[in-house]
Enzyme design. Structure first.
Site, PDB file in Angstrom:
ATOM      1  N   HIS A 109       0.830  -1.199   0.000  1.00 57.90           N
ATOM      2  CA  HIS A 109       0.000   0.000   0.000  1.00 57.90           C
ATOM      3  C   HIS A 109       0.870   1.257   0.000  1.00 57.90           C
ATOM      4  CE1 HIS A 109      -2.834   2.806   2.334  1.00 57.90           C
ATOM      5  NE2 HIS A 109      -3.395   2.622   1.159  1.00 57.90           N
ATOM      6  N   ARG A 110       0.881   1.978  -1.129  1.00 57.66           N
ATOM      7  CA  ARG A 110       1.746   3.145  -1.318  1.00 57.66           C
ATOM      8  C   ARG A 110       3.216   2.767  -1.169  1.00 57.66           C
ATOM      9  NH1 ARG A 110      -1.848   7.143   2.617  1.00 57.66           N
ATOM     10  NH2 ARG A 110      -3.878   6.415   1.851  1.00 57.66           N
TER      11      ARG A 110
ATOM     12  N   GLU B 177       0.862  -0.696  -4.943  1.00 56.42           N
ATOM     13  CA  GLU B 177      -0.165   0.317  -5.248  1.00 56.42           C
ATOM     14  C   GLU B 177       0.387   1.695  -4.948  1.00 56.42           C
ATOM     15  OE1 GLU B 177      -3.296   3.170  -3.799  1.00 56.42           O
ATOM     16  OE2 GLU B 177      -1.735   2.158  -2.622  1.00 56.42           O
TER      17      GLU B 177
ATOM     18  N   ASP C   3      -0.540   6.191  -5.788  1.00 59.80           N
ATOM     19  CA  ASP C   3      -1.609   7.132  -6.116  1.00 59.80           C
ATOM     20  C   ASP C   3      -1.118   8.173  -7.118  1.00 59.80           C
ATOM     21  OD1 ASP C   3      -3.580   6.244  -3.972  1.00 59.80           O
ATOM     22  OD2 ASP C   3      -1.810   6.708  -2.774  1.00 59.80           O
TER      23      ASP C   3
ATOM     24  N   HIS D  77      -0.623  10.952  -2.643  1.00 63.04           N
ATOM     25  CA  HIS D  77      -1.969  10.566  -2.222  1.00 63.04           C
ATOM     26  C   HIS D  77      -2.887  11.758  -1.977  1.00 63.04           C
ATOM     27  CE1 HIS D  77      -5.142   9.478   0.682  1.00 63.04           C
ATOM     28  NE2 HIS D  77      -5.185   8.342   0.003  1.00 63.04           N
TER      29      HIS D  77
ATOM     30  N   GLU E 106      -3.617   4.176  -8.761  1.00 61.84           N
ATOM     31  CA  GLU E 106      -4.930   4.681  -8.368  1.00 61.84           C
ATOM     32  C   GLU E 106      -5.081   6.133  -8.802  1.00 61.84           C
ATOM     33  OE1 GLU E 106      -7.776   5.738  -4.555  1.00 61.84           O
ATOM     34  OE2 GLU E 106      -6.132   4.304  -4.266  1.00 61.84           O
TER      35      GLU E 106
ATOM     36  N   LYS F 116      -6.406   9.568  -8.371  1.00 58.16           N
ATOM     37  CA  LYS F 116      -6.911  10.387  -7.278  1.00 58.16           C
ATOM     38  C   LYS F 116      -7.217  11.785  -7.815  1.00 58.16           C
ATOM     39  CE  LYS F 116      -6.594   9.191  -3.427  1.00 58.16           C
ATOM     40  NZ  LYS F 116      -7.438   8.381  -2.512  1.00 58.16           N
TER      41      LYS F 116
ATOM     42  N   ASP G 100       0.410  -2.089   4.740  1.00 56.80           N
ATOM     43  CA  ASP G 100       1.634  -1.320   4.958  1.00 56.80           C
ATOM     44  C   ASP G 100       2.746  -2.201   5.520  1.00 56.80           C
ATOM     45  OD1 ASP G 100       0.114   1.002   4.348  1.00 56.80           O
ATOM     46  OD2 ASP G 100      -0.577   1.104   6.424  1.00 56.80           O
TER      47      ASP G 100
END
Length: 223
Positions: A6-7, A33, A35, A47, A99, A101, A218
């Site tokens: 995640h990120r 992933e 953003d 993000h 993603e 955003k 994370d």
């Protein structure tokens, strides 16, 4: 059950940076992933719509130029990355979930994804996801080869309907809303169910027991 970084490895390095993604790859992440947001003259990987939380800048991302954003510190001396830098880092090493955003990302991302496919990326190693289903429609209409992820707080009738319309590969939903019915509904819509954001051992175990296909986490160990 797939663990998606995640990120990047955001528990170990500044989120959405090349350092975080590189760390996730080192830790065995099969998917990462990040953003993507639009600024005055391009796209950047970040993000929040504003700069204060993750950089030493101030104000909205959309109000800054690429040059101004690239001059900022995104943590530990890292710069705010560009999408093509993330693609270069991840190519042949892991799948990349971009993603969308905020508004205005789809048109620029189309150009970047087209180039990635030309450069040798396999479509199945990419995923474009968003809570903004209109932007997913735009992407699908222009570049149907790239798999899509429909993001939603919960797997409801509307999410399943848009997933079917766009032939989405993934439905992504919030941890708090996941139950057996959500897993069944996503699978019946022809999608894998990926859940955000899962960090506690008990939640990992519950998601696995429910048959969830992947979790955004994370955590440092993604194997």
């Amino acid at each position: 059950m797939l663990r998606i970084a995640h990120r990047g490895a955001s528990g170990e390095a500044p989120e959405n940076t090349l350092a975080a993604v590189g760390r996730a790859i080192e830790r065995g992440a099969a998917w990462v992933e990040v953003d993507v947001q639009a600024c005055v003259d391009g796209l950047v990987v970040i993000h929040d719509r504003t700069l204060e939380r993750t950089t030493d800048g101030r104000g909205p991302v959309a109000g800054h130029t690429l040059a101004a954003l690239r001059a900022l510190d995104a943590g530990g001396g890292e710069r705010i990355p560009l999408p093509h830098e993330m693609l270069a880092l991840c190519r042949d090493r892991c799948g990349l979930n971009l993603e969308l955003k905020g508004p205005g990302v789809a048109s620029g991302l189309l150009v970047i994804l087209n180039q990635a496919l030309t450069d040798g990326w396999r479509a199945q190693d990419l995923l474009a996801s968003s809570f903004d289903w209109g932007q997913l429609r735009e992407l699908h209409g222009a570049l149907p080869r790239v798999p899509l992820g429909v993001l939603t707080e919960q797997v409801d009738v509307a999410a399943c309907a848009i997933a079917r319309e766009l032939d989405a590969a993934v439905i992504g939903c919030a941890l708090a809303t996941v139950d057996a019915a959500a897993v069944t509904a996503a699978h019946q819509a022809g999608c894998r169910l990926w859940v955000f954001t899962v960090n506690a051992t008990a939640d990992f175990e519950r998601m696995a027991a429910l048959g969830v296909d992947g979790v955004f986490t994370d955590h440092a160990d993604y194997r």
